[in-house]
Design a protein around this motif. Sequence first.
Motif, mmCIF file in Angstrom:
data_model
loop_
_atom_site.group_PDB
_atom_site.id
_atom_site.type_symbol
_atom_site.label_atom_id
_atom_site.label_comp_id
_atom_site.label_asym_id
_atom_site.label_seq_id
_atom_site.Cartn_x
_atom_site.Cartn_y
_atom_site.Cartn_z
ATOM 1 N N LEU A 94 -64.245 -71.467 -17.119
ATOM 2 C CA LEU A 94 -63.104 -72.372 -17.094
ATOM 3 C C LEU A 94 -61.800 -71.606 -16.982
ATOM 4 O O LEU A 94 -60.852 -72.038 -16.346
ATOM 5 C CB LEU A 94 -63.100 -73.245 -18.350
ATOM 6 N N LEU A 113 -73.397 -86.953 -11.697
ATOM 7 C CA LEU A 113 -72.259 -87.668 -12.255
ATOM 8 C C LEU A 113 -71.017 -86.801 -12.283
ATOM 9 O O LEU A 113 -69.914 -87.249 -11.990
ATOM 10 C CB LEU A 113 -72.594 -88.153 -13.672
ATOM 11 N N ARG A 114 -71.228 -85.542 -12.631
ATOM 12 C CA ARG A 114 -70.065 -84.655 -12.678
ATOM 13 C C ARG A 114 -69.517 -84.408 -11.269
ATOM 14 O O ARG A 114 -68.314 -84.334 -11.061
ATOM 15 C CB ARG A 114 -70.429 -83.331 -13.347
ATOM 16 N N LYS A 120 -64.233 -87.768 -7.027
ATOM 17 C CA LYS A 120 -63.343 -88.906 -7.199
ATOM 18 C C LYS A 120 -61.942 -88.418 -7.540
ATOM 19 O O LYS A 120 -60.955 -88.872 -7.003
ATOM 20 C CB LYS A 120 -63.873 -89.805 -8.327
ATOM 21 N N ARG A 121 -61.919 -87.461 -8.465
ATOM 22 C CA ARG A 121 -60.628 -86.963 -8.953
ATOM 23 C C ARG A 121 -59.843 -86.249 -7.877
ATOM 24 O O ARG A 121 -58.636 -86.359 -7.812
ATOM 25 C CB ARG A 121 -60.881 -85.980 -10.093
ATOM 26 N N ARG B 90 -73.963 -87.900 -22.920
ATOM 27 C CA ARG B 90 -73.050 -87.301 -21.965
ATOM 28 C C ARG B 90 -73.046 -88.110 -20.684
ATOM 29 O O ARG B 90 -71.994 -88.374 -20.095
ATOM 30 C CB ARG B 90 -73.472 -85.859 -21.682
ATOM 31 N N LEU B 94 -69.812 -90.012 -18.923
ATOM 32 C CA LEU B 94 -69.384 -89.726 -17.565
ATOM 33 C C LEU B 94 -69.560 -90.935 -16.663
ATOM 34 O O LEU B 94 -68.758 -91.182 -15.779
ATOM 35 C CB LEU B 94 -70.175 -88.544 -16.998
ATOM 36 N N GLY B 97 -66.931 -93.288 -16.542
ATOM 37 C CA GLY B 97 -65.791 -92.875 -15.742
ATOM 38 C C GLY B 97 -64.903 -91.856 -16.425
ATOM 39 O O GLY B 97 -63.824 -91.563 -15.955
ATOM 40 N N ALA B 98 -65.369 -91.334 -17.556
ATOM 41 C CA ALA B 98 -64.571 -90.313 -18.232
ATOM 42 C C ALA B 98 -64.357 -89.143 -17.281
ATOM 43 O O ALA B 98 -65.193 -88.860 -16.442
ATOM 44 C CB ALA B 98 -65.276 -89.842 -19.490
ATOM 45 N N ASP B 99 -63.238 -88.478 -17.426
ATOM 46 C CA ASP B 99 -62.925 -87.404 -16.506
ATOM 47 C C ASP B 99 -63.528 -86.085 -16.958
ATOM 48 O O ASP B 99 -63.673 -85.168 -16.182
ATOM 49 C CB ASP B 99 -61.407 -87.283 -16.365
ATOM 50 N N ASP B 100 -63.834 -86.012 -18.230
ATOM 51 C CA ASP B 100 -64.530 -84.845 -18.718
ATOM 52 C C ASP B 100 -65.145 -85.195 -20.056
ATOM 53 O O ASP B 100 -64.857 -86.227 -20.642
ATOM 54 C CB ASP B 100 -63.593 -83.648 -18.853
ATOM 55 N N TYR B 101 -66.018 -84.328 -20.514
ATOM 56 C CA TYR B 101 -66.788 -84.654 -21.690
ATOM 57 C C TYR B 101 -67.079 -83.351 -22.402
ATOM 58 O O TYR B 101 -67.698 -82.457 -21.843
ATOM 59 C CB TYR B 101 -68.087 -85.326 -21.249
ATOM 60 N N ARG B 114 -60.207 -76.973 -21.046
ATOM 61 C CA ARG B 114 -60.575 -78.171 -20.301
ATOM 62 C C ARG B 114 -59.376 -79.110 -20.163
ATOM 63 O O ARG B 114 -59.183 -79.740 -19.135
ATOM 64 C CB ARG B 114 -61.734 -78.892 -20.990
#
Lengths: 229, 229
Positions: A94, A113-114, A120-121, B90, B94, B97-101, B114
């Motif tokens: 990261l 999904l990631r 999408k982002r 997880r 996701l 629609g979460a942008d990160d986890y 992150r």
Amino acid sequence: MHTVLVVDDETDILELVVFNLERQQFKVLTADNGISAVQIAKEKIPDLIVLDLMLPGMDGFSVYRELRADPRTNSIPVLMLTAKGEVNDRIAGLELGADDYVTKPFSPRELLLRVRALLKRTRKVTADASLKSGDFLLERNTLKLFLAGRPVDLTATEFKLLRLLVEASGEVQERDALLREVWGYSDTMLTRTLDTHVKRLREKLGKHAECIQTVRGVGYRFVSSPTPA
Amino acid sequence: MHTVLVVDDETDILELVVFNLERQQFKVLTADNGISAVQIAKEKIPDLIVLDLMLPGMDGFSVYRELRADPRTNSIPVLMLTAKGEVNDRIAGLELGADDYVTKPFSPRELLLRVRALLKRTRKVTADASLKSGDFLLERNTLKLFLAGRPVDLTATEFKLLRLLVEASGEVQERDALLREVWGYSDTMLTRTLDTHVKRLREKLGKHAECIQTVRGVGYRFVSSPTPA
DNA sequence: GTGCGTGGTGACGAATTTGTGACAGACGGT
DNA sequence: ACCGTCTGTCACAAATTCGTCACCACGCAC
């Protein structure tokens, strides 16, 4: 439809795949062996790169650095993939600037999904690495302009100007900002210089001149597909 | 400088923090208890929301859904945070629609990284928060107004005026205030100037003209969904 | 209904902002 | 030095925007 470059050692090949965001499926497009992943990336300009860090005889991190070093690839989001689950490695990834990091073991679904989330982002930012509409093609990375396949010569100034406009595609760039960024800080530029250069750009853009819209009292705006009014 | 809303149970409070991207530090701005996280988000419109899913007496997922349901918050990236490390959870996060986890345990540094990555990625998208309500979409950067998808060109003054009205959506803006803010301090403006510009705006708003209501003796008010009353 | 005060409207001219063509100096290559 | 190209500047034309005004319409109090 998105293009995703998967640099993986599972299959020992580099895969250029098309990712269907709706159906959530990968599809292998090409599979080349013996060619540098970085090479492919620079040619194909994928929308996303999935990079396995555990490459045979190859340091994933250095591949990453190479990708970031080249203007053609340095804005492509990278999803790192590795068996190393240690916190330190995740941090290293990261910290380097990876956009996401998935550790094995992971379910294919989670990866999907990631990938979807990342695409999408970053869709808007990276989707049009090169702008195309009809016979108009502007390569953002090399910043060359092609009209009907023929390259158009742009002078240095025109280049800078067009670049600023295109990079902020859709947004209005204020006259002040353009003057400052193209010509440096200059209050001397009280004249019609900017206008003149815009005019010259429009001439070279030919029938695509409308792509550079003037926003009265504010500045100029580049749009790939000019909307009337 | 970015505003990050942290919805966490560790401290049992909701924290509105400022995140310094360069120095990589959080700083608590305000700490309110007993107020809905969603409420705060809608008021403060942070650049990022860190959402702990293990809230006491509260389902993190439903908070998330609430956030997505409101136009003011539905474009704010969300980083989910939880002790649940199971793959299924997880995925659930996701998939929503979460942008990160990020799963606990995690090093503070990783979270920071992150967060930084997320802010970096979404900066441009969220920085120019466009005003939206109903069919309206007022893009600050573009200086453009979209009515049900169709772009409407506004002149600089019209934009300033509409912007003031929309930003105070629902509230009455006094004539004096509008004159002052759009035209600068001017007592000279004793004429029908404001009215004229309101008229022009209404023309461009088409059938949505009613959205700009006149409040006799006071000023004007913008409402997204005009009530016949 | 009448009168008053406030807001709406269309038109018009002035002011501001851009577009354009021409021109001369600067620069670089030969 | 010669030549062609790139650039900044200017004067002038064209295009919009903006403020103002005269006049109309509406709501309210009586």
